[in-house]
Design a protein around this motif. Structure first.
Motif, short mmCIF file in Angstrom:
data_model
loop_
_atom_site.label_atom_id
_atom_site.label_comp_id
_atom_site.label_asym_id
_atom_site.label_seq_id
_atom_site.Cartn_x
_atom_site.Cartn_y
_atom_site.Cartn_z
N PHE A 198 54.73 3.20 37.23
CA PHE A 198 53.31 3.79 37.07
C PHE A 198 52.74 4.31 38.09
O PHE A 198 53.15 4.01 39.52
CB PHE A 198 52.55 2.71 36.53
CG PHE A 198 52.92 1.95 35.21
CD1 PHE A 198 53.05 2.85 33.95
CD2 PHE A 198 53.65 0.94 35.19
CE1 PHE A 198 53.39 2.10 32.63
CE2 PHE A 198 54.39 0.21 33.97
CZ PHE A 198 54.05 1.05 32.89
N LEU A 230 49.68 8.67 30.12
CA LEU A 230 49.22 7.62 29.12
C LEU A 230 47.57 7.66 28.97
O LEU A 230 47.27 7.58 27.85
CB LEU A 230 49.65 6.30 29.48
CG LEU A 230 51.12 6.20 29.67
CD1 LEU A 230 51.35 4.58 30.03
CD2 LEU A 230 52.10 6.66 28.63
N GLU A 271 53.20 7.45 33.51
CA GLU A 271 54.52 6.48 33.48
C GLU A 271 55.77 7.32 33.68
O GLU A 271 55.84 8.37 33.04
CB GLU A 271 54.61 5.86 32.37
CG GLU A 271 55.71 4.92 31.81
CD GLU A 271 55.90 4.34 30.50
OE1 GLU A 271 55.90 3.07 30.43
OE2 GLU A 271 55.55 5.00 29.63
N LEU A 292 56.90 3.20 27.47
CA LEU A 292 55.81 2.83 26.36
C LEU A 292 56.35 2.97 24.92
O LEU A 292 56.14 1.76 24.19
CB LEU A 292 54.55 3.42 26.50
CG LEU A 292 53.52 3.44 25.40
CD1 LEU A 292 53.09 1.82 25.46
CD2 LEU A 292 52.50 4.29 25.51
N SER A 324 52.62 -8.80 26.19
CA SER A 324 52.09 -7.26 26.41
C SER A 324 52.88 -6.32 27.21
O SER A 324 52.55 -5.08 27.10
CB SER A 324 50.56 -7.35 27.06
OG SER A 324 50.78 -7.83 28.41
N TYR A 384 51.50 -3.14 29.80
CA TYR A 384 50.36 -2.38 29.19
C TYR A 384 49.13 -3.17 29.15
O TYR A 384 48.24 -2.59 28.22
CB TYR A 384 50.94 -1.88 27.95
CG TYR A 384 52.04 -0.96 28.27
CD1 TYR A 384 52.04 0.19 28.82
CD2 TYR A 384 53.35 -1.47 27.78
CE1 TYR A 384 53.07 0.88 29.06
CE2 TYR A 384 54.69 -0.74 27.95
CZ TYR A 384 54.40 0.46 28.75
OH TYR A 384 55.42 1.19 29.03
N ASP A 442 42.02 -0.33 30.59
CA ASP A 442 42.66 -1.41 30.06
C ASP A 442 42.37 -0.98 28.50
O ASP A 442 43.42 -1.28 27.44
CB ASP A 442 42.46 -2.57 30.34
CG ASP A 442 43.31 -3.77 29.78
OD1 ASP A 442 44.52 -3.63 29.77
OD2 ASP A 442 42.82 -4.94 29.45
N LEU A 461 44.07 1.97 26.99
CA LEU A 461 45.53 1.65 26.65
C LEU A 461 45.59 0.76 25.13
O LEU A 461 46.44 1.10 24.41
CB LEU A 461 46.08 0.72 27.85
CG LEU A 461 46.91 1.41 28.74
CD1 LEU A 461 47.27 0.60 30.14
CD2 LEU A 461 48.02 2.36 28.47
N TYR A 497 47.11 2.59 22.05
CA TYR A 497 48.42 2.55 21.64
C TYR A 497 48.96 1.07 21.05
O TYR A 497 49.49 1.09 20.18
CB TYR A 497 49.23 2.49 22.84
CG TYR A 497 49.18 3.57 23.75
CD1 TYR A 497 49.81 5.04 23.19
CD2 TYR A 497 48.50 4.03 24.83
CE1 TYR A 497 49.47 6.15 23.86
CE2 TYR A 497 48.33 4.96 25.32
CZ TYR A 497 49.00 6.25 25.02
OH TYR A 497 49.02 7.49 25.80
#
Length: 346
Positions: A89, A108, A118, A123, A203, A206, A232, A235, A239
Motif C-alpha cells: 500500500f 482504493l 494498492e 482487495l 479484516s 482493510y 478507514d 474503506l 468495500y
C-alpha cells in the motif's frame, strides 16, 4: 549510471532525511527497510517499507520523470522476505496519486487530504475469499481487537446481535497487538459461539491501524488521526459494508476519553454519507471499573492474571492462565539452562 543500496549508516540515513525533508515530506523512524538511489555518489532518491506500507518515497527534483521512483519501489519489494509480500500500500498526497497509478498501483480511496493505493489485486481477492460468510438480511458490524477478548467486547456483540439479522465481527489482521491474529480470532469465535447470528471475520489489511498509518506526507496542521479515521470509514463503507449487506455499525460509547468521543462523532458523519447508521452501545462496567483493554493487558504484563478475572469471559481467562504458565515454564527452563552453563564453566 544509477545504483541502489540499502541505507544503514548514519550518514546515509541523514542524507535520506535531508532529501525527504527537502521534498516537503517528513522522515519517520519506524520502517523495516530504507533504500536509496545514488548518481555519481549523490543520493537522488529514497524510499522505505514498513510492513506492507511503502512510504517516504522521494526523488530529487532534477531526476523526476525517469525510472528512479520505479527502481526504489521494485527494490523495496525485492528485499521483502516476509509473508506480507502478497500486496503493498501507498498513502500519499492527492497530487502524487497519478504517479503511482502509472506504476500499476490501484487507487482504493481518495480524500481531499490523501489517497490510498494498492499494488496487486489484494482487495478483490480478499472480498472473494469472504464469499462463504455472506448472509442476506439487515446486517450490522463491529470491529474489535480481541486483544484479548473481554466482557466489554461480549456486551457490545450481544447487544448489537440482538438488533440485526446477522452481525459481522471484524478482527483487524495487522497492527501492533499483544496476541497473534489466530489467537485473537479463536478467542472471538469461542466466546461468541452461543450467538448463532454472529460471524467472526478477519479484516485483512482493510481496517487501518492507528500505529501503522503513515503521516510522512501530511501538511502541518493536518490531523493524522482524523485522516486515518476518515480513510478507514471510506474503506469500510465502500468495500466491506456492501459485500456483507451492512446497514449499521456498532461501537462502544466512550465515557472517559474526549478524543475518542470526537472520533465517534467523525465516524457517524463519515458513515452517514454512505447511508450507514452508527449505533453507540453504553460501555459495560464491572463494579465501579469501566472495562478497558489496558487494565487486562496490564494484568498480563505484570503476570497477575487474577486481576483480570472479572473483566474477561471464562474462555479468555483460561487462555491467559495458559499463557502465563507457558511463560513461567519457559523461564524456568531457561534459568535451568543458564545454571547448567554456569556450573560447567566453574
Amino acid at each position: 549510471m544509477n545504483s541502489i543500496f540499502p541505507l544503514v549508516s548514519r550518514a546515509d540515513v541523514d542524507a535520506a532525511r535531508a532529501l525527504i525533508t527537502n521534498e516537503g515530506l517528513r522522515f519517520e523512524d519506524d520502517y523495516d527497510e530504507l533504500v536509496g538511489v545514488f548518481n555519481a555518489g549523490r543520493l537522488i532518491g529514497c524510499g522505505a517499507r514498513a510492513g506492507r506500507v511503502l512510504k517516504m518515497l522521494a526523488v530529487d527534483t532534477e531526476h523526476r520523470g525517469g525510472n528512479v521512483l520505479s527502481d526504489i519501489i521494485t527494490e523495496l519489494m525485492r528485499r521483502d522476505r516476509s509473508v506480507k509480500a502478497s500486496g503493498y500500500f501507498i498513502f500519499t498526497k492527492p497530487c502524487a496519486i497519478q504517479s503511482f497509478e502509472r506504476l500499476n498501483f490501484r487507487l482504493l480511496v481518495r480524500l481531499p487530504g490523501a489517497g490510498m493505493l494498492e499494488y496487486r489485486n489484494g482487495l478483490n481477492q480478499f472480498l472473494l475469499k469472504q464469499a462463504s460468510a455472506i448472509r442476506p438480511g439487515n446486517n450490522g458490524a463491529v470491529v474489535i481487537s480481541s486483544d484479548p477478548f473481554s466482557k466489554g467486547h461480549m456486551h457490545l456483540i450481544e447487544t448489537a446481535a440482538s438488533e440485526v439479522d446477522n452481525l459481522y465481527v471484524f478482527v483487524p489482521s495487522e497492527g501492533h497487538f499483544s496476541l497473534s491474529l489466530n489467537h485473537r480470532l479463536a478467542l472471538a469465535r469461542r466466546c461468541t459461539s452461543h450467538l448463532k447470528n454472529v460471524i467472526v471475520v478477519e479484516s485483512g489489511p482493510y481496517v487501518l491501524d492507528d500505529e501503522t498509518f503513515p503521516g510522512y506526507f501530511l501538511r502541518p496542521g493536518v490531523s493524522r488521526d482524523q485522516l486515518r479515521l476518515a480513510m478507514d470509514m471510506e474503506l469500510f463503507a465502500r468495500y466491506l459494508a456492501p459485500l456483507f449487506h451492512i446497514t449499521r455499525r456498532f461501537v462502544g460509547s466512550e465515557p472517559l476519553d474526549p478524543v475518542m468521543r470526537n472520533h465517534i462523532r467523525s465516524m457517524r458523519s463519515g458513515l452517514m454519507e454512505h447511508g450507514i447508521r452508527l449505533v453507540e452501545i453504553p460501555r459495560k462496567k464491572v463494579g465501579d471499573l469501566w472495562i478497558q483493554a489496558r487494565h487486562i493487558r496490564n494484568a498480563m504484563g505484570s503476570g497477575e492474571i487474577a486481576k483480570a478475572r472479572g473483566l474477561v469471559p471464562d474462555v479468555t481467562y483460561a487462555y491467559l492462565k495458559m499463557l502465563l504458565q507457558s511463560a513461567v515454564s519457559s523461564e524456568t527452563v531457561s534459568a535451568a539452562r543458564r545454571g547448567g552453563m554456569h556450573a560447567s564453566n566453574s
